[in-house]
Design a protein around this motif. Structure first.
Motif, PDB file in Angstrom:
ATOM      1  N   ASN A 133       4.085  -2.969   2.858  1.00  0.00           N
ATOM      2  CA  ASN A 133       5.504  -2.579   2.377  1.00  0.00           C
ATOM      3  C   ASN A 133       6.279  -3.636   1.506  1.00  0.00           C
ATOM      4  O   ASN A 133       6.838  -3.453   0.924  1.00  0.00           O
ATOM      5  CB  ASN A 133       6.415  -2.061   3.657  1.00  0.00           C
ATOM      6  CG  ASN A 133       5.600  -0.642   4.137  1.00  0.00           C
ATOM      7  OD1 ASN A 133       4.997  -0.070   3.468  1.00  0.00           O
ATOM      8  ND2 ASN A 133       6.024  -0.525   5.505  1.00  0.00           N
ATOM      9  N   LEU A 134       6.394  -4.957   2.172  1.00  0.00           N
ATOM     10  CA  LEU A 134       7.179  -5.908   1.495  1.00  0.00           C
ATOM     11  C   LEU A 134       6.292  -6.435   0.220  1.00  0.00           C
ATOM     12  O   LEU A 134       7.054  -6.436  -0.966  1.00  0.00           O
ATOM     13  CB  LEU A 134       7.153  -7.363   2.352  1.00  0.00           C
ATOM     14  CG  LEU A 134       7.921  -6.967   3.653  1.00  0.00           C
ATOM     15  CD1 LEU A 134       7.879  -8.210   4.409  1.00  0.00           C
ATOM     16  CD2 LEU A 134       9.445  -6.928   3.452  1.00  0.00           C
ATOM     17  N   ALA A 135       5.038  -6.445   0.028  1.00  0.00           N
ATOM     18  CA  ALA A 135       4.330  -6.438  -1.186  1.00  0.00           C
ATOM     19  C   ALA A 135       4.551  -5.297  -2.003  1.00  0.00           C
ATOM     20  O   ALA A 135       4.947  -5.882  -3.344  1.00  0.00           O
ATOM     21  CB  ALA A 135       3.064  -6.489  -0.818  1.00  0.00           C
ATOM     22  N   ARG A 136       4.718  -4.164  -1.696  1.00  0.00           N
ATOM     23  CA  ARG A 136       4.971  -3.119  -2.665  1.00  0.00           C
ATOM     24  C   ARG A 136       6.369  -3.191  -3.113  1.00  0.00           C
ATOM     25  O   ARG A 136       6.643  -3.088  -4.351  1.00  0.00           O
ATOM     26  CB  ARG A 136       4.790  -1.748  -2.143  1.00  0.00           C
ATOM     27  CG  ARG A 136       3.214  -1.332  -1.932  1.00  0.00           C
ATOM     28  CD  ARG A 136       3.039   0.061  -1.546  1.00  0.00           C
ATOM     29  NE  ARG A 136       3.382   0.463  -0.211  1.00  0.00           N
ATOM     30  CZ  ARG A 136       2.804   0.193   1.038  1.00  0.00           C
ATOM     31  NH1 ARG A 136       1.494  -0.458   0.870  1.00  0.00           N
ATOM     32  NH2 ARG A 136       3.270   0.280   2.236  1.00  0.00           N
ATOM     33  N   THR A 137       7.356  -3.646  -2.174  1.00  0.00           N
ATOM     34  CA  THR A 137       8.777  -3.766  -2.584  1.00  0.00           C
ATOM     35  C   THR A 137       8.841  -4.894  -3.795  1.00  0.00           C
ATOM     36  O   THR A 137       9.599  -4.865  -4.733  1.00  0.00           O
ATOM     37  CB  THR A 137       9.617  -3.958  -1.495  1.00  0.00           C
ATOM     38  OG1 THR A 137       9.610  -2.899  -0.607  1.00  0.00           O
ATOM     39  CG2 THR A 137      11.042  -4.211  -1.873  1.00  0.00           C
ATOM     40  N   GLU A 138       7.980  -6.102  -3.314  1.00  0.00           N
ATOM     41  CA  GLU A 138       8.183  -7.309  -4.388  1.00  0.00           C
ATOM     42  C   GLU A 138       7.517  -6.740  -5.594  1.00  0.00           C
ATOM     43  O   GLU A 138       7.916  -7.191  -6.818  1.00  0.00           O
ATOM     44  CB  GLU A 138       7.293  -8.370  -3.640  1.00  0.00           C
ATOM     45  CG  GLU A 138       7.313  -9.671  -4.425  1.00  0.00           C
ATOM     46  CD  GLU A 138       8.673 -10.338  -4.956  1.00  0.00           C
ATOM     47  OE1 GLU A 138       8.644 -10.986  -6.110  1.00  0.00           O
ATOM     48  OE2 GLU A 138       9.651 -10.031  -4.247  1.00  0.00           O
ATOM     49  N   TYR A 139       6.259  -6.253  -5.474  1.00  0.00           N
ATOM     50  CA  TYR A 139       5.670  -5.614  -6.775  1.00  0.00           C
ATOM     51  C   TYR A 139       6.562  -4.885  -7.714  1.00  0.00           C
ATOM     52  O   TYR A 139       6.852  -5.244  -9.072  1.00  0.00           O
ATOM     53  CB  TYR A 139       4.479  -4.831  -6.482  1.00  0.00           C
ATOM     54  CG  TYR A 139       3.839  -4.376  -7.976  1.00  0.00           C
ATOM     55  CD1 TYR A 139       3.030  -5.152  -8.401  1.00  0.00           C
ATOM     56  CD2 TYR A 139       3.867  -3.073  -8.055  1.00  0.00           C
ATOM     57  CE1 TYR A 139       2.342  -4.788  -9.793  1.00  0.00           C
ATOM     58  CE2 TYR A 139       3.347  -2.466  -9.237  1.00  0.00           C
ATOM     59  CZ  TYR A 139       2.642  -3.316  -9.981  1.00  0.00           C
ATOM     60  OH  TYR A 139       1.901  -2.818 -11.262  1.00  0.00           O
TER      61      TYR A 139
END
Length: 196
Positions: free
Chosen positions: A86-92
């Motif tokens: 979830n954090l990686a998708r948000t950062e992306y």
């Protein structure tokens, strides 16, 4: 609980120990176990090491802060990968929005441009296998994010279809379909690398 016995506990037992007794060493062991696999997963998804380190650090902060929201019905690895994903998708998404800004807009002279040298293929730094890894990583970044995440979880992190379905919140059938499409995209992008 003795140090030796803590290290022998499963991930689920460690998080329960951390929840029940606030045993910091249990949390530290979880960090030791998951830091490298999570870094690998997030880096393969984002393709940027600095952003990856931030996301992994934020993942552990969330595990620490929200330890009591872990439910022992799920595997701990599924829970922590869900947080990291979830954090990686948000950062992306943030990075995607930021990429619309031109670097010359930050100079005093709006017509001013900055040349940033591309040193990604310096022969004094990279070996042949390093170059191949770099090419694979760059190709992976071109795979649609919706497919990239499941391909990384399956082919790099070696997770089951069921675990990936739990982490991503989609059905097993959709996971399999996305993995096949992601692999096809990646294969197309990499077709020249392994030519003899």
């Amino acid at each position: 609980m003795a140090e030796k016995s803590l290290a022998e506990l499963t991930d689920e037992e460690l998080i329960l120990e951390f929840q029940s007794n606030n045993t910091i060493r249990a949390f530290e062991i979880l960090v030791e176990r998951f830091k490298n696999p999570l870094t690998n997963f997030v880096f393969r998804f984002l393709g940027d090491y600095e952003a990856c380190v931030d996301v992994v650090q934020e993942t552990f902060i969330k595990v620490y802060r929200y330890k009591d929201s872990y439910n022992s019905i799920a595997k701990f690895s599924t829970w922590i990968y869900t947080i990291a994903g979830n954090l990686a998708r948000t950062e992306y998404q943030k990075r995607k929005r930021r990429s619309f800004f031109s670097i010359n807009a930050f100079g005093e002279n709006k017509n001013e441009n900055f040349d940033i040298p591309d040193e990604s293929y310096r022969p004094d730094v990279m070996t042949d296998s390093g170059i191949k890894d770099e090419i694979i990583q760059k190709a992976l970044q071109k795979v649609s994010p919706v497919y990239r995440e499941v391909v990384v979880l399956r082919d790099v992190q070696d997770m089951s279809y069921e675990e990936i379905a739990e982490i991503t919140g989609i059905t097993v059938g959709t996971v399999k379909s996305r993995i096949n499409r992601g692999r096809a995209q990646l294969q197309k992008l990499l077709k020249d690398i392994y030519k003899e």
